[in-house]
Scaffold this motif. Structure first.
Motif, PDB file in Angstrom:
ATOM      1  N   ALA A 139       0.859  -1.183   0.000  1.00 56.52           N
ATOM      2  CA  ALA A 139       0.000   0.000   0.000  1.00 56.52           C
ATOM      3  C   ALA A 139       0.892   1.228   0.000  1.00 56.52           C
ATOM      4  O   ALA A 139       1.976   1.219   0.592  1.00 56.52           O
ATOM      5  N   THR A 140       0.463   2.266  -0.657  1.00 51.11           N
ATOM      6  CA  THR A 140       1.227   3.513  -0.681  1.00 51.11           C
ATOM      7  C   THR A 140       0.358   4.643  -0.136  1.00 51.11           C
ATOM      8  O   THR A 140      -0.860   4.667  -0.330  1.00 51.11           O
ATOM      9  N   ARG A 141       1.032   5.564   0.536  1.00 56.24           N
ATOM     10  CA  ARG A 141       0.352   6.733   1.079  1.00 56.24           C
ATOM     11  C   ARG A 141       1.231   7.957   0.858  1.00 56.24           C
ATOM     12  O   ARG A 141       2.468   7.878   0.933  1.00 56.24           O
ATOM     13  N   PRO A 142       0.609   9.127   0.617  1.00 46.27           N
ATOM     14  CA  PRO A 142       1.394  10.369   0.529  1.00 46.27           C
ATOM     15  C   PRO A 142       1.940  10.737   1.895  1.00 46.27           C
ATOM     16  O   PRO A 142       1.448  10.285   2.940  1.00 46.27           O
ATOM     17  N   LEU A 143       2.966  11.574   1.887  1.00 40.72           N
ATOM     18  CA  LEU A 143       3.614  12.002   3.122  1.00 40.72           C
ATOM     19  C   LEU A 143       3.091  13.373   3.553  1.00 40.72           C
ATOM     20  O   LEU A 143       2.731  14.217   2.726  1.00 40.72           O
ATOM     21  N   ASP A 144       3.092  13.580   4.844  1.00 45.33           N
ATOM     22  CA  ASP A 144       2.699  14.858   5.425  1.00 45.33           C
ATOM     23  C   ASP A 144       3.730  15.242   6.490  1.00 45.33           C
ATOM     24  O   ASP A 144       3.763  14.634   7.562  1.00 45.33           O
ATOM     25  N   PRO A 145       4.617  16.195   6.197  1.00 44.16           N
ATOM     26  CA  PRO A 145       4.665  17.058   4.998  1.00 44.16           C
ATOM     27  C   PRO A 145       5.183  16.306   3.772  1.00 44.16           C
ATOM     28  O   PRO A 145       5.862  15.290   3.909  1.00 44.16           O
ATOM     29  N   PRO A 146       4.861  16.825   2.578  1.00 41.74           N
ATOM     30  CA  PRO A 146       5.304  16.146   1.349  1.00 41.74           C
ATOM     31  C   PRO A 146       6.821  16.135   1.231  1.00 41.74           C
ATOM     32  O   PRO A 146       7.523  16.980   1.791  1.00 41.74           O
ATOM     33  N   LEU A 147       7.310  15.150   0.514  1.00 38.30           N
ATOM     34  CA  LEU A 147       8.740  15.016   0.247  1.00 38.30           C
ATOM     35  C   LEU A 147       8.907  14.686  -1.229  1.00 38.30           C
ATOM     36  O   LEU A 147       8.140  13.880  -1.783  1.00 38.30           O
TER      37      LEU A 147
END
Length: 294
Positions: free
Chosen positions: A257-265
């Protein structure tokens, strides 16, 4: 003895094939005295007659036959060499040496290589799996012609680096963990077992900075420098990772599974070559890579 002149050898072959000095002169658009001079020069350098000057035809002596047999191969190779250089200069054939990481080679180069194979099958892109630092060093030393490197990079004399593409770094997680957040924070990820790139990679430093901005410095369970191996361990539930979105198997493997990062990188890549005007062959591959970045 000085080197044999290729034009002299061509003249000798023309006399032997045409049977006369006059026929050779006509074939080569030379004057008969010039043809005679060419053959005499060869005989002088080798110290032996190469032709029987008889009637109705000039025929090779035994030494002449030996020289002619070797000269045919030598001249064919010389013609092939000239053709290869001309095709290289025209951007149609030759070898381009390119350095990049394994992940970049696997993901972003196949479309370029496929297009080259269709448009210019004579171009051979020789790939070398290297770190960004080694790629830049190879360019500076003349061991490479092109490179794909992580950005930013410190300036290096004799090397030109231009931005190429920018991809988000994602959290790659074992799907069996279930109940995953919509986005992943440094604190959430640091509390999980990690499978990360080893410290010698640019991505490892990038991810370490991402954690450090949140005041964290988690230790990885294992470190590797091959992204597909990292994905395999994540899919097996061994830990979570941070990897650039590169269209790899994460979206095809139900175990991932993939998820965006917070904060983005973000992971930025650059296209590098030796500074100065490139030859046509390197320029052609350079432009294809630039177009592929979209």
């Amino acid at each position: 003895m000085r080197e044999l002149n290729l034009d002299r050898l061509r003249t000798l072959l023309a006399v032997a094939d045409g049977g006369s000095f006059a026929a050779a002169a006509q074939q080569l658009a030379l004057s008969p005295p010039t043809v005679t001079l060419h053959v005499a020069d060869l005989e002088s350098r080798l110290g032996t007659p190469l032709l029987h000057r008889g009637r109705p035809a000039a025929t090779p002596t035994p030494a002449g036959r030996l020289l002619i047999d070797h000269a045919r191969r030598l001249l064919a190779e010389a013609d092939a060499l000239v053709d290869a250089v001309q095709r290289h200069v025209a951007g149609q054939g030759g070898r381009v040496r390119l350095g990049a990481s394994t992940g970049v080679i696997v993901q972003w180069l196949p479309p370029v290589l496929q297009q080259l194979a269709a448009e210019a099958p004579g171009i051979d892109v020789q790939l070398q799996v290297l770190t960004s630092a080694d790629t830049l060093a190879g360019l500076a030393a003349g061991r490479l012609d092109l490179g794909l490197v992580a950005l930013p990079q410190p300036p290096r004399a004799g090397v030109l680096v231009q931005p190429w593409r920018r991809d988000p770094v994602l959290a790659v997680l074992p799907a069996v963990w279930g109940d995953l957040p919509d986005s992943v924070t440094p604190a959430w990820l640091a509390a999980r077992p990690l499978v990360l790139n080893d410290a010698g990679t640019h991505l490892a430093r990038l991810c370490a900075d991402w954690f450090a901005q949140a005041g964290l410095a988690p230790a990885a369970r294992i470190t590797l420098n091959f992204n597909d191996a990292v994905r395999s361990l994540v899919a097996a539930g061994y830990g979570a990772s941070l990897l650039p979105h590169d269209g790899g198997p994460a979206g095809l493997d139900a175990r991932l599974a993939t998820r965006p990062l917070d904060p983005p990188l973000w992971r930025a890549l650059g296209l590098a070559r030796r500074d100065g005007p490139p030859d046509a062959l390197v320029e052609r591959v350079w432009q294809l890579l630039r177009a592929q970045a979209g």
